[in-house]
Design a protein around this motif. Structure first.
Motif, short mmCIF file in Angstrom:
data_model
loop_
_atom_site.label_atom_id
_atom_site.label_comp_id
_atom_site.label_asym_id
_atom_site.label_seq_id
_atom_site.Cartn_x
_atom_site.Cartn_y
_atom_site.Cartn_z
N ASN A 104 0.83 -1.20 0.00
CA ASN A 104 0.00 0.00 0.00
C ASN A 104 0.87 1.25 0.00
OD1 ASN A 104 1.01 0.03 2.57
ND2 ASN A 104 -0.93 -0.50 3.57
N ALA A 105 0.22 2.40 0.16
CA ALA A 105 0.96 3.67 0.12
C ALA A 105 2.00 3.75 1.22
CB ALA A 105 -0.02 4.83 0.22
N ASP A 106 1.67 3.21 2.41
CA ASP A 106 2.61 3.24 3.52
C ASP A 106 3.86 2.43 3.21
OD1 ASP A 106 3.23 3.85 6.41
OD2 ASP A 106 3.22 1.66 6.50
N ARG A 109 5.99 4.39 0.89
CA ARG A 109 6.57 5.52 1.62
C ARG A 109 7.83 5.09 2.37
NH1 ARG A 109 5.84 7.52 6.79
NH2 ARG A 109 4.22 5.98 7.20
#
Length: 284
Positions: free
Chosen positions: A122-124, A127
């Motif tokens: 996911n985005a996390d 990141r």
């Protein structure tokens, strides 16, 4: 029950996971650290998602009796493992189940079983990968022109845990640059003018720095540099670094008796306050 060999106590610890096993490793290490003089012999079984994989793990558990911890979300596999451990007379515990039960009672809804869900792309996740790439590229004073893009900038003399702390922070999604403080070498001017990043100074006692530096030289089979490991010279380095931190109003952390995790936790707390302050300034 633990066994003793040559005066040392040990026990077998079986960790069964349908994912990477990182959760089990972290929990078991946190607990075993509380028992001095007793060592766990870890048997790791990651990505257990079929009956055949579980049967293989159970066979090894039977060969080396001990404690069994698991994170399996498949109820059928969980039941098989529970029954096998009960038949063998071994303690068996789902590490996640007590927490999931608490969540369910509070949220009023059941969870949706998803093996390895904590590692979803996911985005996390991306990141954290971005933070790790940034941190590796800005280790040990590299690419100073990009420091303004960092979330955190760490300063400290050689062997003050800058790099491992930076990597730990990166794994938490915090882009971190670190800069060594070298005697008679000035900091890049841009460092004192940084606005966006949180700048933190790390220091340790001279005795601790000398010890780490001596071990480093031994591991490299390097010829000792008298100034590098001289107690008085190192004491002056540390004193000058603390003076620099104070002059610039940078928070400083004594890492002498702190683990990397403890140092990172303190920095994360400071970073949260720093972000709140910047957000308030931007809103005013």
């Amino acid at each position: 029950m633990s066994d003793t060999v040559k005066g040392r106590s040990f026990f077998h610890l079986h960790l069964v996971s349908d994912s990477t096993g990182e959760t089990l490793i972290a929990v078991s290490h946190a607990v075993t650290a509380q028992y001095q003089g007793i060592t766990s012999i870890e048997h790791m079984y990651p990505l257990v998602r079929t009956r055949a994989q579980l049967d293989k793990a159970i066979s090894e558990i039977e060969t080396s009796p001990g404690i069994v911890l698991f994170t399996l979300v498949d109820q059928e596999l969980t039941q098989v493992l529970d029954e096998a451990c009960h038949a063998l007379g071994m303690p068996c515990l789902s590490v996640l189940q007590p927490i999931m039960s608490l969540f369910q009672s509070y949220l009023g809804t059941a969870s949706t079983p998803r093996p390895g869900a904590q590692h979803i792309l996911n985005a996390d996740y991306f990141r954290r990968i971005d933070a790790l790439n940034f941190t590796l590229m800005h280790d040990d004073g590299m690419l100073p022109e990009n420091y303004e893009d960092a979330d955190v900038v760490l300063l400290g003399v050689s062997r003050s845990s800058k790099t491992p702390t930076s990597i730990y922070l990166a794994n938490r999604g915090i882009k971190t640059a670190n800069i060594p403080l070298v005697p008679n070498m000035p900091l890049p001017r841009s460092v004192t003018k940084l606005k966006a990043p949180l700048v933190v100074g790390l220091f340790a006692s001279p005795e601790r720095i000398v010890q780490i530096r001596e071990n480093r030289l031994l591991s490299l089979n390097a010829t000792p540099d008298s100034a590098y490991v001289d107690r008085l010279a190192v004491a002056d380095e540390v004193a000058q670094s603390r003076k620099l931190f104070a002059q610039n109003g940078w928070p400083m952390i004594d890492v002498t008796r702190r683990s990397i995790e403890e140092t990172a936790a303190a920095i994360i707390d400071l970073y949260k306050v720093h972000r709140q302050k910047r957000a308030a300034e931007a809103a005013s």
